[in-house]
Design a protein around this motif. Structure first.
Motif, mmCIF file in Angstrom:
data_model
loop_
_atom_site.group_PDB
_atom_site.id
_atom_site.type_symbol
_atom_site.label_atom_id
_atom_site.label_comp_id
_atom_site.label_asym_id
_atom_site.label_seq_id
_atom_site.Cartn_x
_atom_site.Cartn_y
_atom_site.Cartn_z
ATOM 1 N N ALA A 73 0.878 -1.180 0.000
ATOM 2 C CA ALA A 73 0.000 0.000 0.000
ATOM 3 C C ALA A 73 0.911 1.224 0.000
ATOM 4 O O ALA A 73 1.188 1.814 1.045
ATOM 5 C CB ALA A 73 -0.917 -0.020 1.213
ATOM 6 N N TYR A 74 1.381 1.591 -1.165
ATOM 7 C CA TYR A 74 2.451 2.588 -1.271
ATOM 8 C C TYR A 74 2.049 3.957 -0.711
ATOM 9 O O TYR A 74 2.832 4.614 -0.024
ATOM 10 C CB TYR A 74 2.903 2.720 -2.728
ATOM 11 N N GLU A 75 0.831 4.402 -1.014
ATOM 12 C CA GLU A 75 0.421 5.728 -0.538
ATOM 13 C C GLU A 75 0.387 5.759 0.993
ATOM 14 O O GLU A 75 0.850 6.714 1.621
ATOM 15 C CB GLU A 75 -0.956 6.095 -1.097
ATOM 16 N N LEU A 76 -0.176 4.715 1.597
ATOM 17 C CA LEU A 76 -0.240 4.633 3.049
ATOM 18 C C LEU A 76 1.156 4.545 3.651
ATOM 19 O O LEU A 76 1.470 5.217 4.644
ATOM 20 C CB LEU A 76 -1.072 3.418 3.465
ATOM 21 N N GLU A 77 2.016 3.744 3.026
ATOM 22 C CA GLU A 77 3.389 3.604 3.527
ATOM 23 C C GLU A 77 4.139 4.934 3.466
ATOM 24 O O GLU A 77 4.855 5.303 4.402
ATOM 25 C CB GLU A 77 4.136 2.540 2.717
ATOM 26 N N GLU A 78 3.955 5.658 2.370
ATOM 27 C CA GLU A 78 4.625 6.953 2.227
ATOM 28 C C GLU A 78 4.123 7.936 3.274
ATOM 29 O O GLU A 78 4.900 8.711 3.854
ATOM 30 C CB GLU A 78 4.394 7.508 0.821
ATOM 31 N N ALA A 79 2.814 7.920 3.551
ATOM 32 C CA ALA A 79 2.247 8.829 4.546
ATOM 33 C C ALA A 79 2.782 8.511 5.943
ATOM 34 O O ALA A 79 3.133 9.421 6.712
ATOM 35 C CB ALA A 79 0.722 8.729 4.531
ATOM 36 N N LEU A 80 2.874 7.235 6.278
ATOM 37 C CA LEU A 80 3.393 6.844 7.590
ATOM 38 C C LEU A 80 4.884 7.159 7.708
ATOM 39 O O LEU A 80 5.351 7.610 8.763
ATOM 40 C CB LEU A 80 3.145 5.344 7.820
ATOM 41 N N ALA A 81 5.627 6.932 6.611
ATOM 42 C CA ALA A 81 7.058 7.230 6.625
ATOM 43 C C ALA A 81 7.294 8.732 6.803
ATOM 44 O O ALA A 81 8.193 9.152 7.544
ATOM 45 C CB ALA A 81 7.708 6.737 5.331
ATOM 46 N N ALA A 82 6.459 9.547 6.145
ATOM 47 C CA ALA A 82 6.606 11.000 6.249
ATOM 48 C C ALA A 82 6.352 11.481 7.669
ATOM 49 O O ALA A 82 6.937 12.467 8.127
ATOM 50 C CB ALA A 82 5.658 11.688 5.269
ATOM 51 N N LYS A 83 5.478 10.800 8.386
ATOM 52 C CA LYS A 83 5.185 11.154 9.779
ATOM 53 C C LYS A 83 6.174 10.544 10.760
ATOM 54 O O LYS A 83 6.113 10.822 11.959
ATOM 55 C CB LYS A 83 3.774 10.690 10.153
ATOM 56 N N GLY A 84 7.069 9.684 10.247
ATOM 57 C CA GLY A 84 8.026 9.021 11.130
ATOM 58 C C GLY A 84 7.394 7.954 12.007
ATOM 59 O O GLY A 84 7.939 7.600 13.059
ATOM 60 N N ASP A 85 6.234 7.424 11.576
ATOM 61 C CA ASP A 85 5.524 6.405 12.359
ATOM 62 C C ASP A 85 6.042 5.022 11.966
ATOM 63 O O ASP A 85 5.390 4.271 11.237
ATOM 64 C CB ASP A 85 4.016 6.521 12.115
ATOM 65 N N ASP A 86 7.231 4.702 12.449
ATOM 66 C CA ASP A 86 7.880 3.456 12.034
ATOM 67 C C ASP A 86 7.138 2.211 12.508
ATOM 68 O O ASP A 86 7.140 1.183 11.823
ATOM 69 C CB ASP A 86 9.319 3.417 12.565
ATOM 70 N N GLU A 87 6.501 2.310 13.661
ATOM 71 C CA GLU A 87 5.802 1.129 14.201
ATOM 72 C C GLU A 87 4.637 0.725 13.306
ATOM 73 O O GLU A 87 4.510 -0.446 12.920
ATOM 74 C CB GLU A 87 5.301 1.424 15.614
ATOM 75 N N ARG A 88 3.798 1.692 12.945
ATOM 76 C CA ARG A 88 2.654 1.365 12.086
ATOM 77 C C ARG A 88 3.107 1.043 10.670
ATOM 78 O O ARG A 88 2.477 0.222 9.981
ATOM 79 C CB ARG A 88 1.635 2.501 12.089
#
Length: 300
Positions: A73-88
């Motif tokens: 899920a690339y869009e979701l992964e990019e959004a989480l990476a941008a927020k620094g939410d490594d756990e999720r």
């Protein structure tokens, strides 16, 4: 002749999920969450833990969300990476990295036996495991690994058996068994799908784990519709049991399971499973268990 290793898992997931309507009108029952993971992910994780990372799912027309869940899920992964939410981010990626997952559509809902037959081209002339998504086996109880080990020694097919109260037997397939030299291993001599109450050969039922010899495909092609007008895997396994181990992939062995099994196939058992999982989660137990006690005490 050497017994081939089991390397592939087949997960039938084409059912309509009518017991959970209206929730399953647009959401496959296999995607209903058990706390925060869909039920089917626990099943895939079990297959992988037993060394089976080649997984074929038998799906239907309304099951696209299952494929999406095990994809990136690339869009979701990019959004989480941008927020620094490594756990999720790790949680989201986990499902897509578990195994190599393939899909084939069943088309007509002709029963479990027909769903398994849909796997013939992918599996070929190899033994394979069948895991039903309604049953979740606790990760602390390595049932599937034990079944694969038994298959390696005995050949033929292996079924998982669990003892239940007599009044429950008619909801499942029931087995007649004879003991072997191993305490948890039996020879299966008869199988009855959902026997009439009082007529079951034993209180040992088939739960949703099988390790099948590829000879089952040939038998399924010749198996007429049985109970409910569907092609029953139980009927095909009975044919193989009657053949015996000396005859082309015949013989059926049972593994007696005394561990933790969670049923998600109906609303009541699904709710029980949710409560059990939540109460055993280290991140939830501290709050959910006292709340649950308080709530139960408040009931009239």
């Amino acid at each position: 002749m050497a017994v081939k290793d089991v390397t592939k898992a087949v997960i039938p997931a084409a059912g309509l999920g009518t017991r959970f309507l209206p929730a399953t009108k647009a959401t496959p029952k296999e995607m209903l969450p058990v706390v925060d993971k869909p039920a089917i992910q626990y099943v895939v994780e079990e297959a992988v833990a037993a060394g089976l990372d080649d997984v074929l799912m038998i799906t239907g027309r309304s099951k696209v969300s299952i494929e999406n869940h095990f994809d990136r899920a690339y869009e979701l992964e990019e959004a989480l990476a941008a927020k620094g939410d490594d756990e999720r981010l790790a949680q989201v990626r986990e499902s897509s990295e578990l195994a190599t997952v393939h899909y084939v559509r069943q088309g007509d809902p002709k029963g479990l036996g027909h769903a398994v037959l849909c796997a013939a081209q992918h599996v070929g002339d190899e033994p394979f495991a069948v895991l039903l998504g309604d049953d979740i086996i606790d990760s602390r109880d390595p049932l599937l690994s034990r079944m694969i080990e038994v298959r390696k020694r005995h050949g033929g097919s292996v079924v998982a058996l669990m003892e239940v109260d007599p009044e429950q037997v008619s909801q499942y397939g029931s087995a007649a068994i004879t003991p072997t030299a191993e305490e948890d291993v039996v020879t299966v001599t008869d199988l009855v799908e959902k026997p009439v109450p009082g007529s079951a050969p034993s209180n040992w039922i088939l739960i949703g784990r099988y390790v099948c010899d590829p000879a089952v495909f040939e038998v399924l092609r010749e198996t007429p519709p049985g109970r409910g007008g569907e092609i029953q895997l139980t009927d095909a396994l009975l044919t193989l049991a009657k053949r015996g181990p000396a005859d082309g992939g015949g013989g059926v062995t049972g593994v007696l399971f005394h561990g933790r099994r969670y049923d998600t196939g109906n609303k009541l058992d699904y709710l029980r499973t949710l409560v059990q999982f939540a109460c055993e989660r280290s991140d939830l137990a501290e709050e959910i268990v006292p709340w649950l006690r308080k709530y139960l005490d408040s009931l009239p």
